[in-house]
Design a protein around this motif. Structure first.
Motif, mmCIF file in Angstrom:
data_model
loop_
_atom_site.group_PDB
_atom_site.id
_atom_site.type_symbol
_atom_site.label_atom_id
_atom_site.label_comp_id
_atom_site.label_asym_id
_atom_site.label_seq_id
_atom_site.Cartn_x
_atom_site.Cartn_y
_atom_site.Cartn_z
ATOM 1 N N TRP A 161 0.825 -1.164 0.033
ATOM 2 C CA TRP A 161 -0.047 0.078 -0.128
ATOM 3 C C TRP A 161 0.939 1.141 0.018
ATOM 4 O O TRP A 161 0.406 2.257 -0.416
ATOM 5 C CB TRP A 161 -1.031 -0.084 1.202
ATOM 6 C CG TRP A 161 -0.502 0.152 2.595
ATOM 7 C CD1 TRP A 161 -0.123 -0.477 3.484
ATOM 8 C CD2 TRP A 161 -0.168 1.601 2.955
ATOM 9 N NE1 TRP A 161 0.273 0.240 4.562
ATOM 10 C CE2 TRP A 161 0.248 1.396 4.293
ATOM 11 C CE3 TRP A 161 -0.591 2.958 2.742
ATOM 12 C CZ2 TRP A 161 0.581 2.369 5.298
ATOM 13 C CZ3 TRP A 161 -0.455 3.868 3.723
ATOM 14 C CH2 TRP A 161 0.242 3.695 4.796
ATOM 15 N N VAL A 162 2.153 0.913 0.303
ATOM 16 C CA VAL A 162 3.063 2.370 0.186
ATOM 17 C C VAL A 162 3.804 2.421 -0.967
ATOM 18 O O VAL A 162 4.472 3.481 -1.106
ATOM 19 C CB VAL A 162 3.887 2.421 1.574
ATOM 20 C CG1 VAL A 162 3.385 2.540 3.085
ATOM 21 C CG2 VAL A 162 5.025 1.109 1.528
ATOM 22 N N ALA A 180 2.885 2.788 -4.215
ATOM 23 C CA ALA A 180 2.497 4.064 -5.388
ATOM 24 C C ALA A 180 3.000 5.297 -4.932
ATOM 25 O O ALA A 180 3.166 5.581 -3.915
ATOM 26 C CB ALA A 180 1.206 3.912 -5.283
ATOM 27 N N PRO A 181 3.286 5.910 -6.049
ATOM 28 C CA PRO A 181 3.164 5.787 -7.347
ATOM 29 C C PRO A 181 4.214 4.952 -8.193
ATOM 30 O O PRO A 181 4.187 4.630 -9.377
ATOM 31 C CB PRO A 181 3.432 7.256 -7.973
ATOM 32 C CG PRO A 181 3.982 7.885 -6.977
ATOM 33 C CD PRO A 181 3.690 7.243 -5.640
ATOM 34 N N SER A 208 4.990 9.073 -2.197
ATOM 35 C CA SER A 208 3.804 9.503 -2.142
ATOM 36 C C SER A 208 3.782 10.700 -1.222
ATOM 37 O O SER A 208 4.798 10.795 -0.352
ATOM 38 C CB SER A 208 2.709 8.370 -1.628
ATOM 39 O OG SER A 208 2.932 8.070 -0.520
ATOM 40 N N ALA A 209 2.604 11.477 -1.084
ATOM 41 C CA ALA A 209 2.771 12.503 -0.155
ATOM 42 C C ALA A 209 2.630 11.933 1.511
ATOM 43 O O ALA A 209 3.356 12.602 2.198
ATOM 44 C CB ALA A 209 1.369 13.200 -0.102
ATOM 45 N N LYS A 210 2.184 10.811 1.571
ATOM 46 C CA LYS A 210 2.342 10.007 2.862
ATOM 47 C C LYS A 210 3.578 9.791 3.289
ATOM 48 O O LYS A 210 4.180 9.885 4.414
ATOM 49 C CB LYS A 210 1.439 8.847 3.021
ATOM 50 C CG LYS A 210 -0.173 9.262 2.872
ATOM 51 C CD LYS A 210 -0.719 9.837 4.325
ATOM 52 C CE LYS A 210 -0.912 8.782 5.397
ATOM 53 N NZ LYS A 210 -1.446 9.280 6.476
ATOM 54 N N LYS A 223 9.356 4.648 2.653
ATOM 55 C CA LYS A 223 8.090 3.860 2.666
ATOM 56 C C LYS A 223 7.929 2.755 3.552
ATOM 57 O O LYS A 223 6.670 2.700 4.048
ATOM 58 C CB LYS A 223 8.271 3.081 1.199
ATOM 59 C CG LYS A 223 8.196 4.087 -0.020
ATOM 60 C CD LYS A 223 8.069 3.386 -1.225
ATOM 61 C CE LYS A 223 7.866 4.654 -2.340
ATOM 62 N NZ LYS A 223 7.531 4.024 -3.667
ATOM 63 N N CYS A 230 6.538 4.877 6.739
ATOM 64 C CA CYS A 230 5.008 5.113 6.367
ATOM 65 C C CYS A 230 4.096 3.976 6.451
ATOM 66 O O CYS A 230 3.139 3.952 7.175
ATOM 67 C CB CYS A 230 5.083 5.576 4.921
ATOM 68 S SG CYS A 230 3.507 5.949 4.503
#
Length: 339
Positions: free
Chosen positions: A263-264, A266-267, A273-275, A298, A301
C-alpha cells in the motif's frame, strides 16, 4: 554463528546500535518503536548492502576474484556500496545504472549516489530499461566475459532472483543473531520487525534468521518495487534458499509467514507519495533520523500506518530496520521545496 561456514569479508562496523525512538513513540501513542541502525554500517555512508556485501565479497574471495560488477537504479545504494567494497578490496569495479525512475532532473542524475560512484572512480555503464532484471544482469555478465578476456577474474553480483544464490542474505541472518543478543542483553521482548522489501535479500535473510533461531517474531515487509503477491513469492523463494544454505529444513517456512504489503508502493519505485514524504519529514523532525524516498521512507510510512490502524498496540515493542539510503536524499530536492 549460523553463517560461520561461509567466507566473510570485513567491511562493516558491527554491531550496529539498537535504540528506542522516544519521540516517535510518544507522538503516535502506540508501541515502543526501536530502530536497528543499519544506516551506521560504516562503508561509504553505510546501509544494509554492506552486510550483504561482506558475503558477496567473501564468495568472490573464494573464487580469487579481482573485479566486481553489479547493476541497479541511478540512485542505487547497492551500487554505491559495491563500488566502495571493491575499492576497499583493491579490486577493479564496473557498475550499470538502470533507468527506473522517470526523471531527468540534474539532481537525481548527478547528486547523491551517482556523484559518489564517480568520486570513487567506478567505470559506469547505463541500461535504458528500468524493469528488466534478467536483461540488466545479462548485460553485466556479458561485460564480465569481456573483462575475463582482458585478464581480470570478475565476480558479478546479480539483481534477479532466478537461479541465483542469495549470498547477501547471509548478512541479515547474522543481523538477526546480533539483534537477538542485543535484546537478550537488555531484556527487550521484540514483538515485530518492520523493513522495506525490494531485492528481498534483507527480507529473506531476516526471515531465515528468525526461523533458524526459533523466534516467534513476525516480519513485516513493505514493498518498494513490485506488488505484494510478486514480492511475497520472491521473499519465499529466497528464504527457502537461505534456509538450505543454513542446513535448516526449508519446510519450517510455513504458508503465511512471509508478510508483504504494497500500500505504500504507489506511485512506484523511487517515487514517494505524499504520505511517504510526510513520514520522512516526521522522522527527521522528531528524531533527527534521515530516511530515503525509495526504501526506508516507505517502510516507516507503513509502520506508522500499522500503528494508526491498530495493528500494533501500546504494549508491544517493534523494531524498525533502518537500511540506509541517506545519499539518495540529495537527488530529491523537491522533498523540502516550500518548507
Amino acid at each position: 554463528m549460523l553463517t560461520a561456514k561461509y567466507t566473510k569479508a570485513q567491511l562493516a562496523h558491527l554491531p550496529t546500535p539498537l535504540e528506542l525512538m522516544p519521540n516517535l513513540t510518544k507522538k503516535f501513542k502506540g508501541p515502543n518503536i526501536y530502530i536497528k541502525r543499519d544506516d551506521a554500517t560504516g562503508l561509504a555512508f553505510g546501509g544494509n548492502k554492506v552486510r550483504q556485501l561482506e558475503y558477496y565479497v567473501g564468495r568472490a574471495m573464494d573464487l580469487n576474484a579481482d573485479a566486481l560488477l553489479t547493476t541497479g537504479a541511478v540512485q542505487s545504494n547497492h551500487v554505491r556500496q559495491t563500488v566502495a567494497a571493491a575499492r576497499k578490496m583493491g579490486w577493479h569495479v564496473e557498475v550499470q545504472l538502470e533507468h527506473r525512475v522517470d526523471t531527468h532532473s540534474k539532481e537525481y542524475q548527478e547528486s547523491g549516489n551517482p556523484y559518489l560512484n564517480r568520486l570513487m572512480g567506478a567505470k559506469i555503464h547505463t541500461y535504458d530499461v528500468g524493469e528488466d532484471e534478467q536483461g540488466a544482469d545479462k548485460a553485466m555478465y556479458d561485460r564480465a566475459a569481456q573483462l575475463k578476456d582482458e585478464g581480470y577474474n570478475p565476480f558479478v553480483i546479480p539483481l534477479s532472483a532466478t537461479d541465483q544464490t542469495p549470498w547477501g542474505s547471509l548478512g541479515y541472518v547474522e543481523c538477526v543473531e546480533e539483534l537477538y543478543l542485543q535484546s537478550q542483553a537488555t531484556g527487550l521482548k521484540i514483538d515485530a520487525i518492520v523493513l522495506g522489501s525490494g531485492s528481498a535479500n534483507t527480507h529473506a535473510g531476516v526471515m531465515a534468521g528468525v526461523i533458524a533461531l526459533g523466534l516467534d517474531i513476525p516480519v513485516y515487509g513493505f514493498c518498494v518495487r513490485r506488488d505484494q503477491d510478486a514480492q511475497t513469492e520472491r521473499v519465499e523463494v529466497k528464504t527457502r534458499k537461505v534456509l538450505k544454505m543454513l542446513d535448516v529444513d526449508e519446510n519450517k517456512l510455513k504458508p503465511g509467514m512471509v508478510k508483504c504489503s504494497d500500500w505504500v508502493l504507489a506511485p512506484g519505485y523511487g517515487v514517494p507519495s505524499a504520505k511517504v514524504v510526510e513520514a520522512i519529514h516526521t522522522t527527521a523532525f522528531e528524531e533527527g533520523i534521515l530516511l530515503d524516498p525509495t526504501y526506508t521512507g516507505k517502510a516507516m510510512c507503513g509502520l506508522i500506518g500499522m500503528i494508526e490502524n491498530g495493528e500494533l498496540t501500546e504494549s508491544q515493542n517493534v523494531v524498525f530496520i533502518h537500511t540506509g539510503g541517506t545519499p539518495s536524499l540529495f537527488g530529491y530536492p523537491e522533498l523540502v521545496e516550500g518548507k
